[in-house]
Design a protein around this motif. Structure first.
Motif, PDB file in Angstrom:
ATOM      1  N   MET A  37       0.829  -1.201   0.000  1.00 59.83           N
ATOM      2  CA  MET A  37       0.000   0.000   0.000  1.00 59.83           C
ATOM      3  C   MET A  37       0.869   1.260   0.000  1.00 59.83           C
ATOM      4  N   ALA A  38       1.908   1.268   0.803  1.00 58.84           N
ATOM      5  CA  ALA A  38       2.804   2.422   0.859  1.00 58.84           C
ATOM      6  C   ALA A  38       3.466   2.669  -0.494  1.00 58.84           C
ATOM      7  N   PHE A  39       3.918   1.602  -1.131  1.00 58.17           N
ATOM      8  CA  PHE A  39       4.520   1.744  -2.460  1.00 58.17           C
ATOM      9  C   PHE A  39       3.513   2.300  -3.462  1.00 58.17           C
ATOM     10  N   LYS A  40       2.286   1.759  -3.433  1.00 58.43           N
ATOM     11  CA  LYS A  40       1.256   2.191  -4.379  1.00 58.43           C
ATOM     12  C   LYS A  40       0.942   3.668  -4.197  1.00 58.43           C
ATOM     13  N   LEU A  41       0.836   4.105  -2.947  1.00 60.62           N
ATOM     14  CA  LEU A  41       0.545   5.515  -2.672  1.00 60.62           C
ATOM     15  C   LEU A  41       1.680   6.431  -3.115  1.00 60.62           C
ATOM     16  N   GLN A  42       2.895   5.895  -3.191  1.00 56.12           N
ATOM     17  CA  GLN A  42       4.035   6.678  -3.661  1.00 56.12           C
ATOM     18  C   GLN A  42       4.154   6.645  -5.184  1.00 56.12           C
ATOM     19  N   GLY A  43       3.212   5.944  -5.854  1.00 60.48           N
ATOM     20  CA  GLY A  43       3.205   5.911  -7.312  1.00 60.48           C
ATOM     21  C   GLY A  43       4.132   4.869  -7.912  1.00 60.48           C
ATOM     22  N   ILE A  44       4.573   3.915  -7.100  1.00 58.14           N
ATOM     23  CA  ILE A  44       5.445   2.854  -7.604  1.00 58.14           C
ATOM     24  C   ILE A  44       4.645   1.950  -8.531  1.00 58.14           C
ATOM     25  N   ASP A  45       5.250   1.556  -9.634  1.00 57.93           N
ATOM     26  CA  ASP A  45       4.623   0.703 -10.635  1.00 57.93           C
ATOM     27  C   ASP A  45       4.243  -0.657 -10.045  1.00 57.93           C
ATOM     28  N   ASN A  46       3.091  -1.187 -10.466  1.00 61.00           N
ATOM     29  CA  ASN A  46       2.616  -2.484  -9.966  1.00 61.00           C
ATOM     30  C   ASN A  46       3.647  -3.595 -10.123  1.00 61.00           C
ATOM     31  N   LEU A  47       4.333  -3.623 -11.258  1.00 62.74           N
ATOM     32  CA  LEU A  47       5.314  -4.679 -11.497  1.00 62.74           C
ATOM     33  C   LEU A  47       6.455  -4.622 -10.485  1.00 62.74           C
ATOM     34  N   LEU A  48       6.917  -3.428 -10.147  1.00 59.31           N
ATOM     35  CA  LEU A  48       7.980  -3.284  -9.161  1.00 59.31           C
ATOM     36  C   LEU A  48       7.480  -3.681  -7.766  1.00 59.31           C
ATOM     37  N   ILE A  49       6.242  -3.305  -7.440  1.00 59.86           N
ATOM     38  CA  ILE A  49       5.668  -3.719  -6.155  1.00 59.86           C
ATOM     39  C   ILE A  49       5.622  -5.235  -6.075  1.00 59.86           C
ATOM     40  N   MET A  50       5.224  -5.870  -7.161  1.00 57.00           N
ATOM     41  CA  MET A  50       5.170  -7.338  -7.195  1.00 57.00           C
ATOM     42  C   MET A  50       6.550  -7.942  -6.977  1.00 57.00           C
ATOM     43  N   LYS A  51       7.552  -7.377  -7.608  1.00 61.41           N
ATOM     44  CA  LYS A  51       8.909  -7.909  -7.468  1.00 61.41           C
ATOM     45  C   LYS A  51       9.440  -7.735  -6.053  1.00 61.41           C
ATOM     46  N   ILE A  52       9.270  -6.546  -5.502  1.00 60.05           N
ATOM     47  CA  ILE A  52       9.792  -6.263  -4.163  1.00 60.05           C
ATOM     48  C   ILE A  52       9.082  -7.108  -3.103  1.00 60.05           C
ATOM     49  N   GLY A  53       7.763  -7.253  -3.229  1.00 62.80           N
ATOM     50  CA  GLY A  53       6.985  -7.989  -2.237  1.00 62.80           C
ATOM     51  C   GLY A  53       6.856  -9.465  -2.519  1.00 62.80           C
ATOM     52  N   CYS A  54       7.521  -9.933  -3.573  1.00 58.88           N
ATOM     53  CA  CYS A  54       7.433 -11.348  -3.981  1.00 58.88           C
ATOM     54  C   CYS A  54       5.993 -11.771  -4.233  1.00 58.88           C
ATOM     55  N   TRP A  55       5.186 -10.854  -4.771  1.00 64.48           N
ATOM     56  CA  TRP A  55       3.819 -11.190  -5.145  1.00 64.48           C
ATOM     57  C   TRP A  55       3.892 -11.865  -6.511  1.00 64.48           C
ATOM     58  N   THR A  56       3.210 -12.982  -6.685  1.00 66.40           N
ATOM     59  CA  THR A  56       3.250 -13.695  -7.964  1.00 66.40           C
ATOM     60  C   THR A  56       2.184 -13.201  -8.931  1.00 66.40           C
ATOM     61  N   GLY A  57       1.312 -12.340  -8.461  1.00 66.35           N
ATOM     62  CA  GLY A  57       0.266 -11.792  -9.310  1.00 66.35           C
ATOM     63  C   GLY A  57      -0.211 -10.476  -8.728  1.00 66.35           C
ATOM     64  N   LEU A  58      -1.341 -10.016  -9.211  1.00 64.60           N
ATOM     65  CA  LEU A  58      -1.885  -8.737  -8.761  1.00 64.60           C
ATOM     66  C   LEU A  58      -2.738  -8.880  -7.501  1.00 64.60           C
ATOM     67  N   THR A  59      -2.533  -9.949  -6.751  1.00 64.23           N
ATOM     68  CA  THR A  59      -3.286 -10.182  -5.519  1.00 64.23           C
ATOM     69  C   THR A  59      -3.145  -9.021  -4.548  1.00 64.23           C
ATOM     70  N   PHE A  60      -1.980  -8.386  -4.524  1.00 67.66           N
ATOM     71  CA  PHE A  60      -1.764  -7.279  -3.582  1.00 67.66           C
ATOM     72  C   PHE A  60      -2.769  -6.165  -3.782  1.00 67.66           C
ATOM     73  N   LEU A  61      -3.332  -6.030  -4.984  1.00 65.01           N
ATOM     74  CA  LEU A  61      -4.329  -4.992  -5.238  1.00 65.01           C
ATOM     75  C   LEU A  61      -5.593  -5.216  -4.408  1.00 65.01           C
TER      76      LEU A  61
END
Length: 90
Positions: A37-61
């Motif tokens: 959530m913090a990354f998203k609010l800072q405008g970080i791209d979804n793909l980078l959020i996925m990589k940093i958080g080890c998310w395998t898909g857009l589940t974090f949304l």
């Protein structure tokens, strides 16, 4: 002591319970979702959020979507407040 126990000990200091969060629902996964959530609010791209958080898909949304209501409480009222200003374009 494990991470969940430490988080539960720290929970009263966050004021989350007063905001309607269930103490038992706050744990280590909350940190992962909060980071996304913090990354998203800072405008970080979804793909980078996925990589940093080890998310395998857009589940974090899903987690981000659930938290937007709390973050946006009162925002519409603030946006509707008339503020007089002069826009000086450069």
């Amino acid at each position: 002591m494990n991470i969940n126990a430490l988080i539960h000990r720290a929970t009263p200091e966050t004021n989350l319970i007063a905001q309607g969060y269930n103490h038992n629902g706050i744990g280590s996964h909350s940190l992962r979702a909060s980071g996304a959530m913090a990354f998203k609010l800072q405008g970080i791209d979804n793909l980078l959020i996925m990589k940093i958080g080890c998310w395998t898909g857009l589940t974090f949304l899903t987690y981000i979507h659930a938290q937007f209501g709390t973050l946006n409480t009162g925002l519409a009222q603030q946006m509707a407040t008339c503020i007089h200003f002069i826009n000086v374009a450069g």
